[in-house]
Design an enzyme around this catalytic site. Structure first.
Site, short mmCIF file in Angstrom:
data_model
loop_
_atom_site.label_atom_id
_atom_site.label_comp_id
_atom_site.label_asym_id
_atom_site.label_seq_id
_atom_site.Cartn_x
_atom_site.Cartn_y
_atom_site.Cartn_z
N ASP A 20 -14.95 3.77 8.66
CA ASP A 20 -14.11 3.26 7.59
C ASP A 20 -12.73 3.03 8.16
OD1 ASP A 20 -12.49 2.77 5.47
OD2 ASP A 20 -13.20 4.45 4.24
N LYS A 40 -6.96 -3.27 3.07
CA LYS A 40 -5.50 -3.10 3.19
C LYS A 40 -4.82 -4.21 4.01
CE LYS A 40 -5.48 1.47 1.44
NZ LYS A 40 -6.34 2.63 1.61
N TYR A 79 -11.47 9.95 2.81
CA TYR A 79 -11.54 9.21 1.55
C TYR A 79 -12.10 7.83 1.84
CZ TYR A 79 -9.99 6.73 -2.67
OH TYR A 79 -9.94 5.97 -3.82
C1 LIG Z 1 -7.58 2.89 0.68
C2 LIG Z 1 -8.84 3.29 1.33
C3 LIG Z 1 -10.10 2.97 0.78
C4 LIG Z 1 -10.23 2.32 -0.58
O1 LIG Z 1 -9.70 1.04 -0.59
P1 LIG Z 1 -9.31 0.39 -2.04
O2 LIG Z 1 -8.89 -0.98 -1.69
O3 LIG Z 1 -8.24 1.27 -2.58
O4 LIG Z 1 -10.54 0.43 -2.85
C5 LIG Z 1 -11.23 3.29 1.48
N1 LIG Z 1 -11.15 3.91 2.67
C6 LIG Z 1 -9.97 4.24 3.24
C7 LIG Z 1 -9.96 4.89 4.58
C8 LIG Z 1 -8.79 3.96 2.58
O5 LIG Z 1 -7.63 4.33 3.13
#
Ligand SMILES: *Cc1c(COP(=O)(O)O)cnc(C)c1O
Length: 425
Positions: free
Chosen positions: A238, A266, A143
């Site tokens: 990511d 995060k 994701y």
């Molecule tokens: C949470 C998350 C996102 C998206 O971040 P948001 O701040 O919710 O837009 C993208 N990549 C990963 C791996 C995530 O865990």
């Protein structure tokens, strides 16, 4: 008589689609309704009906010190005395950029944004602008936020609702995304054979944590590094979830596999809305105002958000956080394995540092297809039984759990008692 959470949720549904501002919060995957939070501090949250829970969601990752740590609260309050948003450079932006460059191996230059979604979205645009190519490779179960071209076979929220692809994304966008199985080298080799000079980037969560918690097979990340290098494709990690969570420099520090670009979020915001992306200066210099790839943000680099993030990173350093998080994670793993044994269950438990996932299956897990074989009904019973006894795990088998520095030995030991009981549910 409905309780206060039920009353609030009924009111929310009248004015907010599904009653929530982000779909997983609706608890639909566990066939229920969410509680509303009144207070969160340390490893505990209290709902509006006064029920207290040990929390393993940690606002989905950011709360690595525990909820509302004093250092972060104080940083926000004292910064606010100077103003809450400027839209013109402020010193904290330089400080946090220097910290990120120091901590994250791949990052020579970094730009701050407001969410992880913005970070991956722009990293993709930059990779395309830099290479002049259109195609990207992503992996099933990874994701990357709700970016149009990345909402193809995405994890958690999308999976949970049984709609891997969202309505509203033109087919032509999705057609530029090659979605491949994770941990499958042959699939990546085939894609590069078929499109040798058309793939702008390969993006992945180096440890996927939005479809449970999946580990790369030995050598897999190095393989991706090599094949992208051979084809002049950009490798994007990511690390929105894993960055600043598993180590100062995330998975790239742990494995030594250094991507070209990294998306962050995060933990880096200390609980405020922050994302960032960075990488090689040569690539980052293609961004406006230096280069032709446009990206902007009214609130990017917001002083309160920068202050909160900096305070959180400094606390992690001051407290020797990563070593302590590993110790807490190890205790959690040991007591959970003992609880599983006591309950006569041989479920697969994955844990790295302060992240974990208990899969309700005995089968080994290498991909999201493996996770789909879990016993979801058993997970749901377990989730509600734990919640009733005051332990809040994420309301979906597809989510990882998070331990914070505020989870002390007593909280973890209590959790294991609850887990042992609830595995029989
Ligand atoms: C949470 C998350 C996102 C998206 O971040 P948001 O701040 O919710 O837009 C993208 N990549 C990963 C791996 C995530 O865990």
């Amino acid at each position: 008589m409905p309780n206060r959470s039920q009353t609030l949720f009924a009111a929310a549904k009248n004015v907010i689609p599904g009653g929530v501002n982000s779909p997983v919060r609706a608890f639909r995957n566990v066939d229920g309704e969410p509680f509303f939070v009144d207070h969160a501090e340390g490893c505990r949250i209290r709902d509006v009906d006064g029920k207290e829970m040990i929390d393993y969601v940690g606002t989905w990752g950011p709360a690595i010190l525990g909820h509302a740590p004093a250092a972060v609260r104080e940083a926000i309050v004292s910064t606010a005395q100077h103003g809450v948003s400027f839209g013109i450079p402020n010193p904290l932006e330089v400080e946090i950029a220097e910290k990120i460059v120091e901590w994250v191996p791949s990052v020579e230059k970094v730009r701050m944004v407001n969410s992880g979604t913005e970070a991956t979205m722009t990293a993709i645009r930059l990779a395309r602008g830099y290479t002049g190519r259109d195609l990207i490779i992503k992996f099933q179960g990874c994701y990357h936020g709700h970016v149009d071209s990345l909402l193809v076979s995405a994890g958690s929220g999308a999976l949970t609702h049984g709609k891997p692809d969202s309505a509203g994304i033109p087919k032509d966008f999705a057609a530029l995304t090659l979605s491949l199985p994770f941990n499958d080298e042959a699939a990546v080799r085939d894609a590069f054979l078929k499109y040798p000079d058309r793939i702008a980037a390969v993006i992945l969560e180096p440890i996927p944590a939005n479809a449970g918690l999946i580990f790369p097979r030995p050598g897999y990340l190095a393989f991706l590094r090599e094949i992208t290098r051979q084809h002049d494709s950009i490798l994007i990690f990511d690390e929105v979830m894993t960055g600043f969570r598993l180590a100062k420099g995330g998975v790239q520090e742990i494995t030594g596999v250094i991507p070209d670009l990294t998306a962050m979020g995060k933990v880096i915001g200390g609980g405020l809305p922050v994302g960032a992306f960075g990488g090689k200066a040569e690539i980052m210099n293609h961004l406006a105002p230096l280069g032709p790839v446009y990206q902007a943000g009214t609130l990017s680099g917001n002083p309160l958000a920068m202050a909160a993030g900096l305070a959180q990173l400094r606390e992690l350093e001051r407290l020797d956080g990563y070593r302590k998080l590993e110790a807490a994670g190890a205790q959690f793993e040991e007591t959970t394995r003992a609880a599983l044994k006591k309950a006569g269950k041989n479920y697969t438990l994955h844990r790295v540092g302060s992240m974990f996932c208990l899969f309700f299956t005995e089968a080994p897990i290498f991909s999201v297809e493996d996770v789909k074989k879990a016993d979801f009904a058993a997970f749901n019973r377990f989730f509600w039984a734990c919640l009733e006894r005051g332990v809040y795990f994420a309301p979906s088998q597809y989510e990882a759990g998070f331990i914070s520095l505020a989870h002390d030995e007593e909280a973890i030991a209590r959790t294991a008692e609850v887990v042992a009981e609830c595995l029989q549910a």
